[in-house]
Design a protein around this motif. Structure first.
Motif, PDB file in Angstrom:
ATOM      1  N   MET A 156       0.797  -1.264   0.031  1.00  0.00           N
ATOM      2  CA  MET A 156       0.032   0.065  -0.012  1.00  0.00           C
ATOM      3  C   MET A 156       0.732   1.228   0.011  1.00  0.00           C
ATOM      4  SD  MET A 156      -3.155   0.906   2.460  1.00  0.00           S
ATOM      5  CE  MET A 156      -4.529  -0.292   1.839  1.00  0.00           C
ATOM      6  N   SER A 200       1.822   5.172  -2.313  1.00  0.00           N
ATOM      7  CA  SER A 200       1.919   5.835  -3.793  1.00  0.00           C
ATOM      8  C   SER A 200       2.788   6.922  -3.899  1.00  0.00           C
ATOM      9  CB  SER A 200       0.212   6.636  -3.566  1.00  0.00           C
ATOM     10  OG  SER A 200      -0.095   7.199  -4.872  1.00  0.00           O
ATOM     11  N   TRP A 201       2.800   7.705  -5.049  1.00  0.00           N
ATOM     12  CA  TRP A 201       3.656   8.763  -5.173  1.00  0.00           C
ATOM     13  C   TRP A 201       5.024   8.306  -5.167  1.00  0.00           C
ATOM     14  CZ3 TRP A 201       1.194  12.268  -0.683  1.00  0.00           C
ATOM     15  CH2 TRP A 201      -0.001  12.743  -1.394  1.00  0.00           C
ATOM     16  N   HIS A 257       4.179  -4.199   5.595  1.00  0.00           N
ATOM     17  CA  HIS A 257       5.399  -4.162   5.146  1.00  0.00           C
ATOM     18  C   HIS A 257       6.290  -5.683   5.162  1.00  0.00           C
ATOM     19  CE1 HIS A 257       5.640  -0.015   4.503  1.00  0.00           C
ATOM     20  NE2 HIS A 257       5.350   0.161   5.420  1.00  0.00           N
ATOM     21  N   ARG A 275       6.802   6.234  -3.195  1.00  0.00           N
ATOM     22  CA  ARG A 275       7.209   6.236  -2.062  1.00  0.00           C
ATOM     23  C   ARG A 275       7.551   4.781  -1.574  1.00  0.00           C
ATOM     24  NH1 ARG A 275       3.352   8.886   1.943  1.00  0.00           N
ATOM     25  NH2 ARG A 275       2.114   7.997   0.664  1.00  0.00           N
ATOM     26  N   LEU A 276       8.693   4.596  -0.819  1.00  0.00           N
ATOM     27  CA  LEU A 276       9.111   3.260  -0.409  1.00  0.00           C
ATOM     28  C   LEU A 276       9.315   2.373  -1.475  1.00  0.00           C
ATOM     29  CD1 LEU A 276       7.022   3.370   2.725  1.00  0.00           C
ATOM     30  CD2 LEU A 276       9.296   4.072   2.728  1.00  0.00           C
TER      31      LEU A 276
END
Lengths: 54, 308
Positions: free
Chosen positions: B136, B138-139, B167, B141-142
């Motif tokens: 999960m 967006s953008w 995670h 990230r991670l």
């Protein structure tokens, strides 16, 4: 015109400002959430959350 | 088009929402902004803010809120776009990939594991580089492009030790050698509104990461894939992301890596000549009309049943 909740500087909102929008304080750089537009009320914007996005 | 009372679910008004609000108001529609942070949701009775709404548009930036708020709308019998089912499928990368694969949409080779050891097996099988994504988020990230075994071990250990339980669902994907860009298509129920190529030096080419954008002309194959991907996740106002491939692994020249359900369109609107918010509102009007007609049909059916 209203004031930054972080540094107290004057912050002017655009005519088309919307409640829920984020504006930056040009003096201290704080991100501020527009809580109301009439009269203008600002609060420190929430921090980025992990589930934000599209 | 008759005036429609549109509810807009939000927790932050981005430029995208401002464009939408402005277009709706300019056309004379009633707009009810609903800040979901201020609402309480009963199991059966809708909050007062939902009174009289013809259609609700979910624009929650927080995915968790989007998932629940759309479910409540449906429970209250208030038409909502996108649907809760679409949100559920798009919000989670595993669900997203499963839906695309089940529908026969070409998508990057992806495997999931629940332990670091099992994830390491996948990574070694894929080879380097490969990509580890949060299920999960967006953008961009991670997202981790893994270039070596030692990097993989470190990232997996960090995720397992420091991360939320989500995670510990390790979603590993092949690294797709794209031509320095990917393609974002905004579509309404599978019909493309506009498309742009997002390019940059970084391996991530999200607009949120500062990618350069330019209009992209969709060919018939891309259009077909957008429709298939949209159908796979239940349709709606969607951002379909494609990468161009050389077609040597599948019969397709594209692979669809994800579909976004609360799609941002500010960057797209700036990149193309199409008036994106106007097209979105055209679609919202049609949806409201369809729901109203459906209601009328249901009502007529109910009357007929009573008469029988």
């Amino acid at each position: 015109m209203t004031t930054c909740t972080e540094c107290g500087a004057d912050v002017a909102l655009h005519d088309d400002a919307e409640a829920g929008e984020i504006v930056d304080c040009t003096t201290c750089g704080a991100e501020l959430e527009v809580i109301d537009v009439s009269p203008p009320v600002l609060e420190k914007a929430p921090e980025l959350e992990e589930d934000w996005g599209e | 088009m008759d005036e429609v009372n549109v509810g807009v679910l939000y927790s932050r008004i981005r430029t995208d929402e401002k464009l939408l609000l402005s277009e709706l108001r300019d056309r004379g529609h009633d707009v009810t902004k609903i800040d979901v942070r201020k609402q309480t949701f009963d199991l059966t009775e809708a909050p007062e803010a939902f009174d009289g709404l013809d259609l609700v548009v979910d624009r929650c930036m927080a995915t968790s809120r989007s998932l629940y708020a759309t479910k409540f709308c449906e429970q209250y019998g208030v038409p909502v776009v996108n649907s809760a089912a679409t949100a559920e499928t798009c919000a989670d990368k595993v669900e997203n990939s499963l839906a695309l694969a089940a529908a026969g949409v070409p998508t990057p080779t992806t495997k999931t594991a629940f332990t670091t050891d099992a994830a390491m097996e996948i990574i070694e099988e894929f080879g380097y580089p490969c990509v580890l994504k949060p299920v999960m988020g967006s953008w961009g990230r991670l997202m981790a492009k893994i270039d070596s075994k030692s990097a993989a071990e470190a990232i997996l250990e960090h995720k397992a030790t420091l991360g939320h339980y989500e995670h510990k669902v390790f979603y590993v994907q092949e690294f797709v050698e794209k031509p320095g860009r990917d393609v974002r298509v905004l579509a309404v129920d599978g019909e493309p509104v506009a498309a742009m190529a997002r390019s940059g030096d970084h391996w991530l080419t999200n607009a949120a990461k500062g990618a350069d954008t330019e209009p992209f002309e969709l060919d018939d194959e891309a259009k077909e894939l957008v429709e298939m991907a949209s159908d796979a996740v239940g349709g709606g106002l969607l951002g379909v992301d494609l990468m161009e491939t050389d077609g040597d692994q599948t019969d397709w020249n594209y692979t669809v890596h994800e579909v976004n359900h609360t799609v941002e369109f500010k960057a797209l609107n700036e990149a193309v000549d199409v008036d994106v918010p106007a097209k979105v509102v055209d679609w919202l009007e049609a949806k409201a009309d369809a729901y109203a007609t459906e209601d009328d049909a249901d009502a007529e059916e109910a009357v007929a049943e009573v008469s029988d």
